[in-house]
Design an enzyme around this catalytic site. Structure first.
Site, mmCIF file in Angstrom:
data_model
loop_
_atom_site.group_PDB
_atom_site.id
_atom_site.type_symbol
_atom_site.label_atom_id
_atom_site.label_comp_id
_atom_site.label_asym_id
_atom_site.label_seq_id
_atom_site.Cartn_x
_atom_site.Cartn_y
_atom_site.Cartn_z
ATOM 1 N N ASP A 49 -0.217 2.771 6.853
ATOM 2 C CA ASP A 49 1.120 2.259 6.841
ATOM 3 C C ASP A 49 2.178 3.163 7.100
ATOM 4 O O ASP A 49 3.379 2.716 7.258
ATOM 5 C CB ASP A 49 1.406 1.389 5.901
ATOM 6 C CG ASP A 49 1.444 2.063 4.327
ATOM 7 O OD1 ASP A 49 1.269 3.205 4.611
ATOM 8 O OD2 ASP A 49 1.506 1.698 3.370
ATOM 9 N N SER A 50 1.729 4.248 7.175
ATOM 10 C CA SER A 50 2.730 5.675 7.690
ATOM 11 C C SER A 50 3.264 5.178 9.054
ATOM 12 O O SER A 50 4.234 5.525 9.626
ATOM 13 C CB SER A 50 2.075 6.894 7.725
ATOM 14 O OG SER A 50 0.708 6.724 8.326
ATOM 15 N N ASP A 88 -4.931 0.309 6.171
ATOM 16 C CA ASP A 88 -4.033 0.219 4.863
ATOM 17 C C ASP A 88 -3.461 -1.304 4.759
ATOM 18 O O ASP A 88 -3.044 -1.967 5.748
ATOM 19 C CB ASP A 88 -2.545 1.143 4.868
ATOM 20 C CG ASP A 88 -2.987 2.401 4.570
ATOM 21 O OD1 ASP A 88 -3.949 2.767 3.960
ATOM 22 O OD2 ASP A 88 -1.916 3.167 4.630
ATOM 23 N N LYS A 118 -7.800 0.319 2.468
ATOM 24 C CA LYS A 118 -7.102 0.958 1.503
ATOM 25 C C LYS A 118 -6.048 0.460 0.819
ATOM 26 O O LYS A 118 -5.104 -0.131 1.670
ATOM 27 C CB LYS A 118 -6.784 2.417 2.432
ATOM 28 C CG LYS A 118 -6.296 3.437 1.290
ATOM 29 C CD LYS A 118 -6.107 4.836 1.937
ATOM 30 C CE LYS A 118 -4.661 5.010 2.534
ATOM 31 N NZ LYS A 118 -3.544 4.643 1.753
ATOM 32 N N GLU A 120 -2.990 1.334 -2.761
ATOM 33 C CA GLU A 120 -2.470 2.256 -3.465
ATOM 34 C C GLU A 120 -2.707 1.647 -4.935
ATOM 35 O O GLU A 120 -2.542 0.384 -5.081
ATOM 36 C CB GLU A 120 -1.095 2.448 -3.098
ATOM 37 C CG GLU A 120 -0.996 3.211 -1.674
ATOM 38 C CD GLU A 120 0.670 3.506 -1.365
ATOM 39 O OE1 GLU A 120 1.361 3.345 -2.218
ATOM 40 O OE2 GLU A 120 0.604 3.985 -0.073
ATOM 41 N N GLU A 187 -2.903 12.069 -3.026
ATOM 42 C CA GLU A 187 -1.838 12.417 -2.131
ATOM 43 C C GLU A 187 -0.826 13.193 -3.090
ATOM 44 O O GLU A 187 -0.552 12.838 -4.190
ATOM 45 C CB GLU A 187 -0.993 11.357 -1.489
ATOM 46 C CG GLU A 187 -0.076 11.776 -0.751
ATOM 47 C CD GLU A 187 0.523 10.753 0.068
ATOM 48 O OE1 GLU A 187 1.789 11.002 0.701
ATOM 49 O OE2 GLU A 187 0.093 9.660 0.348
#
Length: 282
Positions: A49-50, A88, A118, A120, A187
């Site tokens: 999602d960057s 993501d 993925k 978080e 991270e």
């Protein structure tokens, strides 16, 4: 996707066996052309999602939508044949409940053809990870500096600077692993904490700004190539400076157009002149 194409790809099962073995190589990709260039050299293509920051110009990942991730994820799958493609789940697409997470993860898998998602989070997301895995959705976890939580974390700062914070992140890593994640992104944490997490969990850890002692590394490709210049995190090594090259190419093109040097004769289509009858051989 054909069975032959699937057979060529690195799988989540293969990745999970790489704990303590050859380091896992991972880069982000958001388009089919970039995926095609990176694919022969990496084990994992992460559709992060960057993309919200490096492609869309947002100042965080929070505005990224599920539809964005699906569109870019499908493009990366189409552009690759070897790497394991992981997508993501964006902010607010999975935090509400395990059921919401499953609906959206199922869409991602079905509409992109990727291998895994993925997400978080730590202890609070363990139930959701277990729910997804039990229903056939492979999950990569992500602990430490979690960009989707930037507002509650107080910005993009390294984490694990004190014992309390380190213990909390280590507990997150253990909880996500116990819930069934096949790998874990770590991270932006202090190096000793990354080493402790890698030693404590049974799945591969993939570092981004963590430690060389992790089981793999990931970078944002636009950072690696020097295409994203808004800021450079401490953990980024630029392997190329393509940004200035793009600027130079655009400036040179503009000058050629303004001075009518482009297009040249070799760049235009011309009607071939027919030979008049008077010039034909007798």
């Amino acid at each position: 996707m054909s069975a032959t194409a699937l057979a060529k790809r690195t799988t989540t099962t293969t990745l999970s066996t790489r704990k303590g073995g050859d380091p896992i190589v991972c880069l982000t990709a958001y388009s089919a052309p970039i995926a095609k260039l990176l694919d022969p050299h990496v084990d994992v293509l992460l559709v992060g999602d960057s993309l919200g920051m490096v492609l869309y110009g947002f100042d965080s990942t929070l505005p990224v939508t599920l539809d964005m991730m699906i569109a870019h994820g499908a493009a990366v799958v189409r552009g690759s044949t070897h790497a394991c493609v992981i997508v993501d789940l964006p902010f607010a697409s999975y935090q509400e409940s395990p059921q919401q997470a499953f609906r959206n993860a199922a869409r991602v898998l079905a509409e992109t053809g990727c291998a895994a998602v993925k997400l978080e989070g730590g202890v609070e997301m363990a139930e959701t990870v277990a729910y997804l895995v039990a229903r056939g959705v492979p999950v990569m976890g992500h602990v430490g500096l979690t960009p989707q939580s930037v507002n509650t974390l107080g910005g993009f700062r390294a984490r694990g600077r004190n014992a309390e914070e380190s213990e909390s992140i280590l507990a997150d890593a253990k909880a996500i692993t116990a819930a069934g994640a096949f790998a874990l992104v770590v991270e932006g944490v202090m190096e000793p904490l990354a080493e402790a997490i890698t030693a404590a969990v049974t799945v591969p850890t993939i570092s981004i700004g963590a430690s060389v002692a992790c089981d793999g590394q990931v970078l944002v490709t636009d950072d690696l190539l020097g295409l994203f210049a808004d800021f450079t995190p401490k953990f980024v090594r630029r392997y190329a400076e393509l940004g200035p090259m793009v600027t130079h190419a655009a400036a040179t093109y503009a000058e050629d157009v303004r001075h009518r040097r482009f297009p040249g004769p070799e760049h235009v289509f011309r009607v071939k002149r027919k030979t008049p009858p008077s010039e034909m051989a007798p």
